[in-house]
Structure formats: C-alpha cells, structure tokens
Enzyme design. Structure first.
Site, PDB file in Angstrom:
ATOM      1  N   HIS A 260     -39.956   8.017   8.834  1.00 28.80           N
ATOM      2  CA  HIS A 260     -41.085   8.585   7.940  1.00 28.80           C
ATOM      3  C   HIS A 260     -40.381   9.277   6.740  1.00 28.80           C
ATOM      4  CE1 HIS A 260     -40.999  12.355  10.073  1.00 28.80           C
ATOM      5  NE2 HIS A 260     -41.269  11.749  11.140  1.00 28.80           N
ATOM      6  N   THR A 261     -39.082   9.630   6.663  1.00 27.41           N
ATOM      7  CA  THR A 261     -38.421  10.663   5.611  1.00 27.41           C
ATOM      8  C   THR A 261     -37.429   9.793   5.097  1.00 27.41           C
ATOM      9  OG1 THR A 261     -39.154  12.317   7.080  1.00 27.41           O
ATOM     10  CG2 THR A 261     -37.400  12.646   5.304  1.00 27.41           C
ATOM     11  N   VAL A 262     -37.292  10.158   3.544  1.00 24.05           N
ATOM     12  CA  VAL A 262     -36.128   9.698   2.987  1.00 24.05           C
ATOM     13  C   VAL A 262     -35.660  10.946   2.300  1.00 24.05           C
ATOM     14  CG1 VAL A 262     -35.471   8.438   0.644  1.00 24.05           C
ATOM     15  CG2 VAL A 262     -37.163   7.506   2.281  1.00 24.05           C
ATOM     16  N   ALA A 278     -38.378  13.407   0.651  1.00 21.37           N
ATOM     17  CA  ALA A 278     -39.762  12.688   0.697  1.00 21.37           C
ATOM     18  C   ALA A 278     -40.205  12.406   2.066  1.00 21.37           C
ATOM     19  CB  ALA A 278     -39.844  11.588  -0.295  1.00 21.37           C
ATOM     20  N   THR A 279     -41.341  13.034   2.536  1.00 21.12           N
ATOM     21  CA  THR A 279     -41.659  12.670   3.914  1.00 21.12           C
ATOM     22  C   THR A 279     -43.277  12.606   3.672  1.00 21.12           C
ATOM     23  OG1 THR A 279     -41.456  13.309   6.053  1.00 21.12           O
ATOM     24  CG2 THR A 279     -41.901  15.008   4.876  1.00 21.12           C
TER      25      THR A 279
END
Length: 295
Positions: A260-262, A278-279
């Site tokens: 779920h995170t980039v 970004a999460t």
C-alpha cells in the site's frame, strides 16, 4: 481529521479502514504546492505534465493491477465503481486504462492553480458525495487546511547524520532500529547473510510495538521520542537480542503486509534530495472515488 470528527463514530474499526467516514482532509495537493513553491524551480503546470499524460493517455493493465482493481471493485460502492471504471468492468490484462476524469482534474489544477482544489466547485463536489454517503468531510475543512513544515528527527549513526520526518511518520521506528543496530558490529557480518538479517529483523521486532503504542498526532498525544531513541533503550533491546536470540513476534492489531505504499527518491545537480512517500493505508485507501473527478 475533519472538524466534525467525534471519536465515538469510530468505535467500529470498519469506519476508519474504508468508506466515506474514513476520509481525512485531503492534504497532498497543498503539501506538494508548498514544497514546490519553497524549493522548486518549475511551475506547477510543468511538473504536472507527466501525470496528466498518464491519466489521459492511459497505462497498460498488468496482471497485478487487474487483480488489485478487482479486489477494489468488490468492496467499493456503486458510485465509486462507476467513477473509476466507466465501462462498468475491470479492464483486462493488456488493455490501456484511461482515467479521463482524473486528467481533467489535473488539467484544471494546472490551469487555475492548486488552490482551486480547496475553494469552489472541486471541494463542493467532493463534499457533496461524501456527505450523501454518511461522511463528515466539509467545505470548511478544505478552506481551512494549511500544510505545515516541521523539524525533522535526526540521529548520528556511525558517522552519518540520518534524518526522517517526525511522528506521526514511521521514521522514528527506523531510527530506533538504527540505535539498536549500533550495539552490534554489523559491518563485520557477511552482507545480507543470515546473521545480519537476524539482527535487523530482531531490531525491527523490538521497535514495532513502540510504533503501535506511541505513534499518533503529536499535537494531541505526547510521544516519548527522547526515551525511545535513548542509549538506554538501545542497550536494553540489544541485550534482549543477545540473551534470547529470537524474540517473539508481538500480536500487532492493525498491521498488515498488504502492499500500500510507494516511495520515490530523487536528487538534482544542486544536491537537493526529495524522498516522497505516498501511502493510502492498504490498496486504494478509502475505496471511495469521487464521481466526475476520478479522485
């Protein structure tokens, strides 16, 4: 949180995982605008160009993206499904997925400026759908929002200055791990070998319960940062690793290994570095998409 937030509305965990009640005040647009205005060298419209092109021109659907979209579609409300997938079905592998509504929104922000996201018909559209489905976000939340620049946390680790965002970011957990790793001669271990991974894993397992216990909004909740990063705490953790060898994994409600995170890291010729995380809190965050905005 929206101004109308009341803790009793969130006694059911489902209300803060997904759905219209789980939506916080959107801060990303304002945060990016503030960073660009203070440190950037190009206008918003220019840096938004690649995102507009990807939304308007589409991206090829991989097997993993199709799987994620299918999982999202199964839990999303009908209006959100129609907003994100106007064709009514999850695109097939190899199809080009175009997000025309999102492209229009990004073009609007490029033309009118990112402040348009917080005043006028854009927040009005968002709030109308959220309120119609039981959410508490209000137009005043948009108008009142201001991003804040905060002092980072930093420690010295083996001659390096390591800097992270402060709570509620998870950077504190990383620094706790480094404090524990300082107690071991990890530089003498075989890189990526079993003993190295063992010590790193144990340091993470000892830091993680503190993350779950203490990380919250520092404006509301006291967080014992100095104690958590102290030499004493690191020594206790190191002794636990040496004494037991393998510590039990604590039951961690709310934690998940779901993707779920980039994180994107880039640097320029002047030595400026950006680490942008970004999460969304699991795939597609709230699972809500605003009709007409693709957001």
């Amino acid at each position: 949180a929206p101004a109308a937030f009341r803790p009793e509305a969130f006694a059911d965990p489902a209300n803060y995982d997904t759905g219209y009640l789980s939506i916080t005040v959107p801060a990303v647009v304002a945060g990016l605008d503030a960073a660009l205005a203070r440190w950037g060298t190009r206008p918003w419209a220019a840096v938004a160009g690649p995102a507009i092109d990807l939304a308007a021109g589409g991206i090829p659907v991989t097997a993993e993206l199709r799987r994620q979209l299918a999982v999202w579609a199964a839990k999303a409300d009908p209006l959100s499904r129609r907003a994100l997938l106007p064709a009514g079905t999850v695109p097939a592998v190899g199809d080009v997925w175009v997000q025309a509504d999102l492209a229009r929104l990004l073009r609007r922000l490029a033309a009118d400026g990112p402040a348009a996201f917080y005043h006028g018909d854009i927040p009005r559209t968002i709030v109308r759908q959220v309120r119609d489905h039981g959410g508490i976000l209000g137009e005043d939340d948009f108008a009142a929002y201001r991003p804040t620049a905060v002092e980072p946390l930093a420690i010295d680790y083996r001659g390096y200055r390591v800097v992270t965002p402060p709570p509620p970011s998870g950077g504190l957990t990383t620094l706790q791990m480094l404090r524990t790793l300082e107690q071991f001669a990890v530089g003498n271990l075989r890189p990526w070998g079993a003993e190295y991974f063992h010590i790193v894993a144990e340091a993470a397992k000892l830091a993680w319960p503190d993350r779950l216990a203490y990380l919250a909004d520092p404006d509301v909740t006291p967080i014992p940062v100095e104690r958590l990063l102290s030499a004493e705490a690191a020594s206790v953790n190191a002794a636990a690793i040496r004494g037991v060898g393998r510590t039990p994994v604590a039951d961690a409600p709310g934690s998940s290994d779901a993707p779920h995170t980039v994180n994107v890291v880039t640097a320029d010729a002047a030595g400026n570095v950006v680490s942008l995380t970004a999460t969304l809190g699991y795939l597609f965050g709230s699972a809500v998409v605003i009709d007409g905005l693709g957001l």
